[in-house]
Write an enzyme that holds these catalytic residues in place. Structure first.
Site, PDB file in Angstrom:
ATOM      1  N   LYS A  82       0.848  -1.196   0.000  1.00 36.73           N
ATOM      2  CA  LYS A  82       0.000   0.000   0.000  1.00 36.73           C
ATOM      3  C   LYS A  82       0.883   1.246   0.000  1.00 36.73           C
ATOM      4  O   LYS A  82       1.900   1.290   0.709  1.00 36.73           O
ATOM      5  CB  LYS A  82      -0.898  -0.032   1.244  1.00 36.73           C
ATOM      6  CG  LYS A  82      -1.932   1.080   1.312  1.00 36.73           C
ATOM      7  CD  LYS A  82      -2.764   0.951   2.595  1.00 36.73           C
ATOM      8  CE  LYS A  82      -3.868   1.981   2.684  1.00 36.73           C
ATOM      9  NZ  LYS A  82      -4.676   1.854   3.939  1.00 36.73           N
ATOM     10  N   SER A 157      -9.655   1.811   3.090  1.00 39.65           N
ATOM     11  CA  SER A 157      -8.830   2.602   2.212  1.00 39.65           C
ATOM     12  C   SER A 157      -7.801   1.783   1.420  1.00 39.65           C
ATOM     13  O   SER A 157      -7.230   2.274   0.460  1.00 39.65           O
ATOM     14  CB  SER A 157      -8.086   3.652   3.026  1.00 39.65           C
ATOM     15  OG  SER A 157      -7.206   3.035   3.962  1.00 39.65           O
ATOM     16  N   SER A 181      -9.729  -0.583   7.344  1.00 47.70           N
ATOM     17  CA  SER A 181      -9.213  -0.486   5.971  1.00 47.70           C
ATOM     18  C   SER A 181      -8.528  -1.724   5.416  1.00 47.70           C
ATOM     19  O   SER A 181      -8.180  -1.753   4.239  1.00 47.70           O
ATOM     20  CB  SER A 181      -8.264   0.699   5.845  1.00 47.70           C
ATOM     21  OG  SER A 181      -9.005   1.882   5.762  1.00 47.70           O
TER      22      SER A 181
END
Ligand code: GLN
Length: 452
Positions: A82, A157, A181
């Site tokens: 990420k 997210s 997330s």
């Protein structure tokens, strides 16, 4: 094995094939890079693909294997990271214009440990700006699609990491979970998502959103792979003083004992997790899961987490307060973007932050600054911290009666693009079942138990 077989294999299988010399790390890496080239233009999971350095890492691994050196628990396994985590020499944008040009000169501890375990970093994944969101629509760069239905969001997210694993672009991706997330996008993409206990994995090199809630963890397609990745990343780190010094347990052995009996396991079903907002299809899938556990000898026990009603309010005060403080460092002086036209220092701060941050991030900074300001601190922040303690106590109480809690990850399956974008409150409510674990510091695993 064909490239298609390789991209459909899980991490443990790839590692074993590599260790036995049946396939090279270079072949595994190339198969995944090829898969990314063919599907990612439609999925948009990746912000950056690090093909050259991945090939380099893979050929190093191949050379070491040829010399008979150990190949590691993730030897030859591709991993996507990420974009909120630092990978040396690769931009870490956090999905934000303000960090578009920021290139960290170091690896986050968890990235360093994945590499040490033999994993090959193949790229950085798209995300909601500064990890604020539940759909990845708040990325400043692009919209990641749900591989199961391109009209729908992958969750957020960590939507890029979830979509990459679901679309067979990588068997392993790392996300972060501040209020859901990792677990929520895992649920939306039918992947496995693990949020470890707070402090289990070092946050060094993880750009902070809410420091007392943030935790990195893996997305995989099997629970065993999640255990392998956790095992590789967990453990004390002198560079993060909030990182736990508890010895790391053998998670892989536990996961491999999957066939073992769960007879007598006490499974708690929180009453508050089946309220009005829960979609019928999700309710049905979770019910079938409870029945399956019961059929295998687990005992299903009704429990109550009475403070659940306050969780969203508490989370959005604590998280925004910490975010407003953490994001103060992006001022045009130290990192990334700087407005060059400004004539005074104050003007430079204002113009840089106005151009660099998106609407959702600005909303959070304003909410958090308000909650921390003199006169409102006691009414909001302090009150939220007190209720946070009560939420923690609810779990302590429940875990006196049960071994685990089993419930839905999200109130609904993946929603369509734009459905919640203009209504922040309804977006926030999609975290109702996940935020409590972060507030209490406990771990949470989302795994597929049905499909709609
Ligand atoms: N969706 C939640 C939020 O917007 C959780 C985000 C996260 O876990 N990073 O804050």
């Amino acid at each position: 094995m064909t490239g298609n077989d390789l991209v459909r294999s899980d991490a443990a299988t790839l590692r074993d094939l590599f260790a036995r010399g049946e396939v090279s790390a270079t072949e595994i890496t190339r198969a995944h890079l090829e898969r990314i080239r063919s599907v990612d233009p439609r999925i948009d999971a990746f912000h950056a693909v690090t093909a050259a350095s991945a090939e380099q890492q893979a050929s190093d691994l191949d050379r070491r294997r040829a010399l008979g050196e150990p190949t590691g628990p993730l030897g030859g396994v591709p991993v996507a990271i990420k974009d909120v985590l630092c990978v040396r020499g690769v931009p870490a944008t956090c999905g934000s214009r303000i960090l578009e040009s920021f290139v960290p000169p170091f690896d986050a501890t968890c990235v360093e440990r994945l590499r040490a375990a033999g994993a090959v970093v193949i790229g950085k994944t798209n995300m909601d700006e500064f990890a604020m969101g539940s759909s990845t629509e708040h990325s400043a760069f692009k919209q990641t699609k749900n591989p199961w239905d391109l009209q729908r969001v992958p969750g957020g997210s960590s939507g890029g990491s979830a979509a990459a694993v679901a679309a067979f672009e990588t068997p392993l991706a790392i996300g972060t979970d501040t209020g859901g997330s990792i677990r929520q996008p895992a649920a939306f993409t039918s992947t496995v998502g693990l949020k470890p206990t707070y402090g289990r994995i070092s946050r060094y090199g993880l750009v902070a959103f809410a420091s007392s809630l943030d935790q990195a963890g893996p997305f995989t397609r099997t629970v065993k792979d999640a255990a392998i990745a956790l095992q590789a990343m967990a453990g004390a780190d002198p560079r993060d003083m909030t990182c736990s010094i508890e010895p790391v347990a053998d998670y892989v052995a536990v996961a491999e004992g999957g066939g073992a009996s769960i007879k007598g396991l006490r499974v708690g079903v929180p009453r508050e997790f089946s309220g009005d907002g829960l979609d019928a299809d999700v309710r049905q899938a979770v019910k079938r899961c409870h029945e399956a556990l019961q059929a295998r000898g687990a005992e299903i026990i009704d429990v109550s987490l009475p403070t659940t009603d306050y969780a969203i309010a508490v989370y959005y005060i604590v998280a925004t307060a910490e975010a407003s403080s953490n994001l103060a460092r992006f001022d045009g002086v130290r990192y990334g973007l700087r407005d060059a036209e400004a004539t005074t220092l104050r003007d430079m701060y204002e113009r840089t932050r106005d151009a660099g941050f998106g609407d959702e991030v600005k909303r959070r900074i304003m909410l958090g600054t308000y909650a921390l300001s003199a006169g409102y601190y006691d009414a909001y922040y302090l009150k939220a911290m007190k209720v946070r303690t009560l939420i923690r106590r609810d779990f302590d109480e429940a875990f006196r009666k049960v071994d685990i809690l089993v419930g839905p990850t999200t109130p609904s399956a993946a929603f369509r693009f734009g459905d919640k974008l203009d209504d922040p409150l309804s977006m926030y409510l999609s975290d109702i079942y996940t935020v409590t674990a972060n507030l209490a510091g406990i771990p949470g695993l989302s795994l597929p138990c049905g499909f709609t």
